[in-house]
Every structure is written in structure tokens, then in C-alpha cells.
Design an enzyme around this catalytic site. Structure first.
Site, PDB file in Angstrom:
ATOM      1  N   GLU A 245       0.550  -1.420  -0.121  1.00 39.36           N
ATOM      2  CA  GLU A 245       0.175  -0.058   0.320  1.00 39.36           C
ATOM      3  C   GLU A 245       1.355   1.322   0.832  1.00 39.36           C
ATOM      4  O   GLU A 245       1.556   1.706   0.790  1.00 39.36           O
ATOM      5  CB  GLU A 245      -0.902   0.284   1.284  1.00 39.36           C
ATOM      6  CG  GLU A 245      -1.833  -1.006   1.191  1.00 39.36           C
ATOM      7  CD  GLU A 245      -2.891  -1.508   0.282  1.00 39.36           C
ATOM      8  OE1 GLU A 245      -2.892  -0.267   0.106  1.00 39.36           O
ATOM      9  OE2 GLU A 245      -3.546  -2.123   0.602  1.00 39.36           O
ATOM     10  N   CYS A 283      -2.012   9.493   1.851  1.00 39.71           N
ATOM     11  CA  CYS A 283      -1.523   8.632   0.639  1.00 39.71           C
ATOM     12  C   CYS A 283      -3.109   8.949  -0.489  1.00 39.71           C
ATOM     13  O   CYS A 283      -2.551   9.662  -1.546  1.00 39.71           O
ATOM     14  CB  CYS A 283      -1.447   7.192   0.395  1.00 39.71           C
ATOM     15  SG  CYS A 283      -3.496   6.225   2.279  1.00 39.71           S
TER      16      CYS A 283
HETATM   17  P1  NAD Z   1       8.603   4.630   4.896  1.00 44.50           P
HETATM   18  O1  NAD Z   1       8.177   4.072   3.656  1.00 44.50           O
HETATM   19  O2  NAD Z   1       9.886   5.813   5.149  1.00 44.50           O
HETATM   20  O3  NAD Z   1       7.975   3.619   6.321  1.00 44.50           O
HETATM   21  C1  NAD Z   1       7.169   3.261   6.259  1.00 44.50           C
HETATM   22  C2  NAD Z   1       7.520   1.868   7.346  1.00 44.50           C
HETATM   23  O4  NAD Z   1       8.071   1.067   6.522  1.00 44.50           O
HETATM   24  C3  NAD Z   1       7.989   2.278   8.295  1.00 44.50           C
HETATM   25  O5  NAD Z   1       7.199   1.359   9.615  1.00 44.50           O
HETATM   26  C4  NAD Z   1       9.674   1.710   8.499  1.00 44.50           C
HETATM   27  O6  NAD Z   1      10.310   1.837   9.477  1.00 44.50           O
HETATM   28  C5  NAD Z   1       9.773   0.754   7.364  1.00 44.50           C
HETATM   29  N1  NAD Z   1      10.937   0.736   6.796  1.00 44.50           N
HETATM   30  C6  NAD Z   1      12.116   1.480   6.047  1.00 44.50           C
HETATM   31  N2  NAD Z   1      12.973   0.980   5.336  1.00 44.50           N
HETATM   32  C7  NAD Z   1      12.901  -0.285   5.821  1.00 44.50           C
HETATM   33  C8  NAD Z   1      13.165  -1.116   5.199  1.00 44.50           C
HETATM   34  N3  NAD Z   1      14.296  -1.734   3.958  1.00 44.50           N
HETATM   35  N4  NAD Z   1      12.849  -2.711   5.666  1.00 44.50           N
HETATM   36  C9  NAD Z   1      11.351  -2.920   6.212  1.00 44.50           C
HETATM   37  N5  NAD Z   1      11.180  -1.931   6.374  1.00 44.50           N
HETATM   38  C10 NAD Z   1      11.088  -0.483   6.438  1.00 44.50           C
HETATM   39  O7  NAD Z   1       6.959   5.629   4.687  1.00 44.50           O
HETATM   40  P2  NAD Z   1       7.030   6.783   5.831  1.00 44.50           P
HETATM   41  O8  NAD Z   1       6.800   7.739   5.972  1.00 44.50           O
HETATM   42  O9  NAD Z   1       5.958   6.625   7.640  1.00 44.50           O
HETATM   43  O10 NAD Z   1       4.791   6.425   5.437  1.00 44.50           O
HETATM   44  C11 NAD Z   1       4.894   7.848   4.688  1.00 44.50           C
HETATM   45  C12 NAD Z   1       4.445   6.542   2.844  1.00 44.50           C
HETATM   46  O11 NAD Z   1       3.461   5.991   3.375  1.00 44.50           O
HETATM   47  C13 NAD Z   1       3.883   7.874   1.669  1.00 44.50           C
HETATM   48  O12 NAD Z   1       4.152   7.744   0.804  1.00 44.50           O
HETATM   49  C14 NAD Z   1       2.294   7.437   1.945  1.00 44.50           C
HETATM   50  O13 NAD Z   1       1.725   7.527   0.740  1.00 44.50           O
HETATM   51  C15 NAD Z   1       2.476   5.890   2.372  1.00 44.50           C
HETATM   52  N6  NAD Z   1       1.423   5.731   2.738  1.00 44.50           N
HETATM   53  C16 NAD Z   1       0.480   4.816   2.151  1.00 44.50           C
HETATM   54  C17 NAD Z   1      -0.983   4.780   2.302  1.00 44.50           C
HETATM   55  C18 NAD Z   1      -1.828   3.427   1.433  1.00 44.50           C
HETATM   56  O14 NAD Z   1      -2.685   2.633   2.373  1.00 44.50           O
HETATM   57  N7  NAD Z   1      -1.332   3.600   0.454  1.00 44.50           N
HETATM   58  C19 NAD Z   1      -1.641   4.922   3.272  1.00 44.50           C
HETATM   59  C20 NAD Z   1      -0.615   5.516   3.960  1.00 44.50           C
HETATM   60  C21 NAD Z   1       0.318   5.669   3.889  1.00 44.50           C
END
Ligand code: NAD
Length: 475
Positions: A245, A283
Site C-alpha cells: 500500500e 496517501c
Molecule cells: P516509509 O516507507 O518511510 O516507512 C514505512 C515503514 O517502513 C516504517 O515502519 C519504516 O520503519 C519501514 N521501513 C523503512 N525502511 C525499511 C526497510 N528497508 N525494510 C523494512 N521496513 C522498512 O513511509 P512513511 O514515511 O512512514 O509513510 C509515508 C508513506 O506511506 C507515503 O508514501 C504514503 O503515501 C504511504 N502510505 C500509503 C498508504 C496506503 O494505504 N496506500 C497509507 C498511508 C501511507
């Protein structure tokens, strides 16, 4: 120090993790990072309990989910304040998130009671006469749920609730900036009668999460977060069942027939609100507004006025509409993107000012389509408004995106609504409202760069399970 949860037991780890308020930087809580031994224990427990969990009767799964729903409702004020403290979203939006999580768990309880299989007749062919298939869905195995910072409770709920509903153990890794809401959920889960190994909530730095993703004892990875991290996970475990997502740059299209003063007032109000809710950190926040040439000027004037009237400031104040972004770095990035758009010929109508982690709600027009504020995910309180020559040209403009999460189409015409549903390459078309509308039980997710798979309880329950067929012979 707030404990985390290893196989249903409260534990503390090695190094302290301090959580600060994005608005004023004050410390709002502390927890600790899980150690490699604790991570190993959580995964081993999830694997060990998988068969027992899959055999849990529906009434037991539903009772646990109902308990969580009721407890969240009972502690709603406390939970909302915690979300605001760690995430910075205004209290009214934090309260909305708690309400959604209450309903996410309640729906999951209902779905747990309903989730069955099907009987399939096979005697449609002479060779299969006398045979009948019983198809049941069984958990694929323990789920790894990785969640982002922007909905620190409800997006964890969207992983935990469907997993428990189907009887799959789950290990949750919350976002490092906002672990406290997920830990509180762990506390409530620990009050249930679920087998202890069924859930763990582990604060982990990003670089240590990769090991969890790769662990073969967690065959399902449900990830919500940014595109680049999602792509890395997809590439790292091509053989696993992965749900992604990811982000978006959602568009609202205002069609030619959406033209009365009341129509345009409603569209402008919704666009202004949902471009800026949670400081644009959703998002499906409205990022691109496309308006038919016939209504463009009247809509733009209203949008600018309504965005300018939003109350910014302290998110703890009940009246605040727009609080800070999650960090000053995030606000600086938005500031840079807006400067680039202005250098590329864009016009600033309102906003465009940063103070610490806060960025003023901003409206731009005349921005080239390849500027980052149009083409990438801005994830800040910024919208770009542009005219289109026809509704069809509007559809093409919506589709002219690397993303495809949801789109909003303001029209009264059923024909246009169906054309939008047919034409737009997104996971959801919201007719008569902004793309930001989501009911928690509806299928939700994206196409193209916005990911793969769907959440929304039932779709996630299907994702976390697979069909197992039994063919009966001679009946
Ligand atoms: P992010 O990708 O930086 O982090 C998301 C999660 O992934 C965090 O828990 C982070 O610690 C973890 N993570 C980071 N690197 C990782 C790795 N190498 N391996 C495993 N896990 C890892 O995102 P964010 O800044 O926390 O959130 C914002 C993003 O989320 C935006 O792009 C937003 O659009 C998206 N989002 C999507 C939805 C949806 O349902 N489509 C909903 C909410 C947010």
C-alpha cells in the site's frame, strides 16, 4: 518507559527510543528498540502458534476483535491524544482515526464470524459426475505488518484485525517516529484470550527491519509506506505473498456539469479540507485539482479562499485544522518542492511559508506537469490547480501519473461517473467527493506506483489466506 510486545508479553529492549511531539519537539514518551534476541523470540513464537491460531474457533477470534474495538472506544480520548502527541495531527483528525480503528476492529469481528468457504459443484462435466469440492481458506502463515507514521493506529489496525480474523499470528513493526499508538494496541491485545504468540509489536530501526522481511517463517508481508521502500521489499522477497500500500498524488476532477454555486462551494470545501488534513500527509490527500475550463475560475477563487481560511497551529487545540508535518525535514522538503515549482513558472496563490515543521496550506497554479509537486507525492499541504478543456481531457490528466490510488470526480452525470470508473486507472473512484474518502470496510489500494493488493478487512483476509480444496467422490 512504554514496553513493547513479544509474543503477547510486555518487554523492554536495549537502547531507548525517544518519541517527540512534531509541533514543539517536547518528549511525549519513550520506549526501546527490540533486540535481535527479542525479534527472534517473536518470530519463533508466531511460527510455533500458527497451527493453534488457525484452529481457533470463529467465536474466539471475534470475541478478541470485539474486545479491542470496545476498549479503543472506551479509551478514545486518551488514544486520540496519544496519536496527536506522537504524530502531530490535529486532535479532531486523531479522534477521527480512533473512530475508524474502532470500526475496523468491529468489522473484522463481524467478518471473522462470516468467513467460511464455499461448496463448489464439479459435476458440470461428465467426467466429474458424482464429485463435489469443499473449498476452505486457510492462513498462509504468520504475517509481518509494517506500517507508516501517518495513521499510527488505524493502519496498524488494518493489518492486525484481518490477521486475527482469519487466525494468523502477526508481528507488527510500527514506524519509528510513531510507535506509541501501536504499543497501546498491543496492551489491549494482551487483555484478550488470544494465544500469547499470536501477536508481537516490535519497535525496530529501518535498517534492522530487512531481516524480518527476509525471515521465511513470515510468509506474508503486508507493507504500507513509501514507494521506494515498497519496491525494495518486493525485490527482496519475490517468492513471498506481499501486499504493498504505497503513495499517490491523488487528483480531484471537477466536471463541466458541477457548476452551481452550491456545487462549487461543496467541491472547494472538500478540496481545501482534504488537501490539508493531517498537513497533507495522507496517501489520498488531494494534490492535483483538475477543473473543466467552464468552472475553473469560479472554483479556483473558492479553493483559494477556503484554503486561506483554514486554522493552522497547535494540533492539541480542538479548533486547529492544520498542524505540523511529522518533522522539520519533511517541511523543508515541501518548501524546496514549492520553490522549484515557482521557479518553473508556477503561481503561488496562498501559503508557501514554513515555520519549523509547519508549512502553510498552499495553492499553486500554472505549474508544469513534470514539476515534483505535480508528478511526485508531495505529502504536504500543497495543491496544484489546473484547467482541462473537457471531462475526457480531465480523465487523461488524472491518468497521467505514475500513481493510481484513488480519484475524486465531481459530476452529477451517471454517464460521466461510469466513464470515469471505466477509464481511470486507480483503485477507487469517488463520485461527488474528493479522492480522500475511505470507508474502512471497502476494498482499498492502488495500481501502478501505488502498490498491489487491497486492504479493507475482507480483501486482506483473502490475502492472508489461501484456498484448500477437498474433493468428495461418489456423492
Ligand atoms: P516509509 O516507507 O518511510 O516507512 C514505512 C515503514 O517502513 C516504517 O515502519 C519504516 O520503519 C519501514 N521501513 C523503512 N525502511 C525499511 C526497510 N528497508 N525494510 C523494512 N521496513 C522498512 O513511509 P512513511 O514515511 O512512514 O509513510 C509515508 C508513506 O506511506 C507515503 O508514501 C504514503 O503515501 C504511504 N502510505 C500509503 C498508504 C496506503 O494505504 N496506500 C497509507 C498511508 C501511507
Amino acid at each position: 518507559m512504554t514496553p513493547f510486545w513479544v509474543a503477547g508479553k510486555a518487554q523492554t529492549g536495549s537502547d531507548e527510543l525517544t518519541v517527540t511531539h512534531p509541533y514543539d519537539g517536547r518528549v511525549v514518551g519513550t520506549t526501546s528498540w527490540a533486540t535481535p534476541e527479542q525479534v527472534a523470540a517473536a518470530v519463533a513464537a508466531a511460527a510455533a502458534v500458527a497451527d493453534e491460531a488457525a484452529a481457533l474457533p470463529a467465536f474466539a477470534r471475534a470475541a478478541a476483535l470485539d474486545h479491542v474495538s470496545r476498549r479503543l472506544a472506551g479509551r478514545a480520548d486518551e488514544v486520540a491524544r496519544l496519536i496527536t502527541a506522537e504524530n502531530g495531527k490535529p486532535l479532531k483528525w486523531a479522534r477521527a482515526e480512533v473512530g475508524r480503528a474502532v470500526s475496523t476492529f468491529r468489522w473484522a469481528a463481524e467478518e471473522a464470524r462470516r468467513f467460511s468457504g464455499e461448496l463448489q459443484r464439479l459435476d458440470t462435466d461428465p467426467a466429474a459426475a458424482g464429485r463435489l469440492a469443499l473449498v476452505k481458506r486457510v492462513p498462509r502463515g504468520p504475517v509481518l505488518g509494517i506500517s507508516p507514521f501517518n495513521f499510527p493506529l488505524n493502519l496498524v489496525a488494518h493489518k492486525v484485525a484481518p490477521a486475527l480474523a482469519v487466525g494468523a499470528p502477526i508481528v507488527v513493526k510500527p514506524a519509528p517516529a510513531t510507535p506509541l499508538s501501536a504499543l497501546l494496541l498491543g496492551e489491549i491485545l494482551a487483555e484478550t484470550d488470544l494465544p500469547a504468540g499470536m501477536f508481537s509489536v516490535l519497535p525496530l530501526p529501518n535498517e534492522r527491519a530487512a531481516g524480518l522481511v527476509a525471515d521465511p517463517r513470515l510468509p506474508v508481508v503486508s507493507f504500507t509506506g513509501s514507494g521506494p521502500v515498497g519496491a525494495r521489499i518486493r525485490a527482496a522477497v519475490p517468492h513471498k505473498h506481499v501486499t504493498l500500500e504505497l503513495g499517490g498524488n491523488a487528483a480531484a476532477l471537477v466536471c463541466a456539469d458541477w457548476s452551481s454555486d452550491a456545487d462549487l462551494d461543496w467541491a472547494a470545501t472538500r478540496i481545501a479540507t482534504f488537501s490539508n488534513y493531517q498537513a497533507g500527509q495522507s496517501c489520498i490527500a488531494v494534490q492535483r485539482v483538475l477543473a473543466h475550463r467552464d468552472v475553473f475560475d469560479r472554483l479556483r477563487e473558492r479553493v483559494i479562499a477556503k484554503v486561506g481560511a483554514l486554522r493552522t497551529g497547535d494540533p492539541n487545540d480542538e479548533a486547529t485544522d492544520v498542524g505540523p508535518l511529522v518533522s522539520e525535514d519533511a517541511a523543508r522538503r515541501v518548501e524546496t518542492w514549492v520553490s522549484e515549482a515557482l521557479s518553473a513558472g508556477g503561481t503561488l496563490h496562498t501559503g508557501g511559508v514554513r515555520a519549523g515543521a509547519s508549512y502553510a496550506p498552499t495553492v499553486l497554479s500554472g505549474v508544469p506537469a513534470d514539476a515534483k509537486v505535480c508528478a511526485d507525492e508531495v505529502f504536504g499541504p500543497v495543491l496544484v490547480i489546473a484547467p482541462v478543456e473537457s471531462d475526457e481531457a480531465g480523465f487523461a490528466a488524472v491518468n497521467d501519473s505514475a500513481f493510481g490510488l484513488q480519484a475524486g470526480v465531481f459530476t452529477h452525470s451517471l454517464r460521466t461517473a461510469f466513464a470515469a470508473h471505466r477509464t481511470l486507472r486507480v483503485g477507487g473512484v469517488i463520485v461527488g467527493d474528493v479522492p480522500s474518502y475511505r470507508a474502512d470496510q471497502m476494498p482499498y489500494g492502488g495500481t501502478k506506483g501505488s502498490g498491489e493488493g487491497r486492504e479493507g478487512l475482507r480483501p486482506a483476509m483473502d490475502d492472508y489466506t489461501e484456498a484448500r480444496v477437498m474433493v468428495l467422490t461418489g456423492i
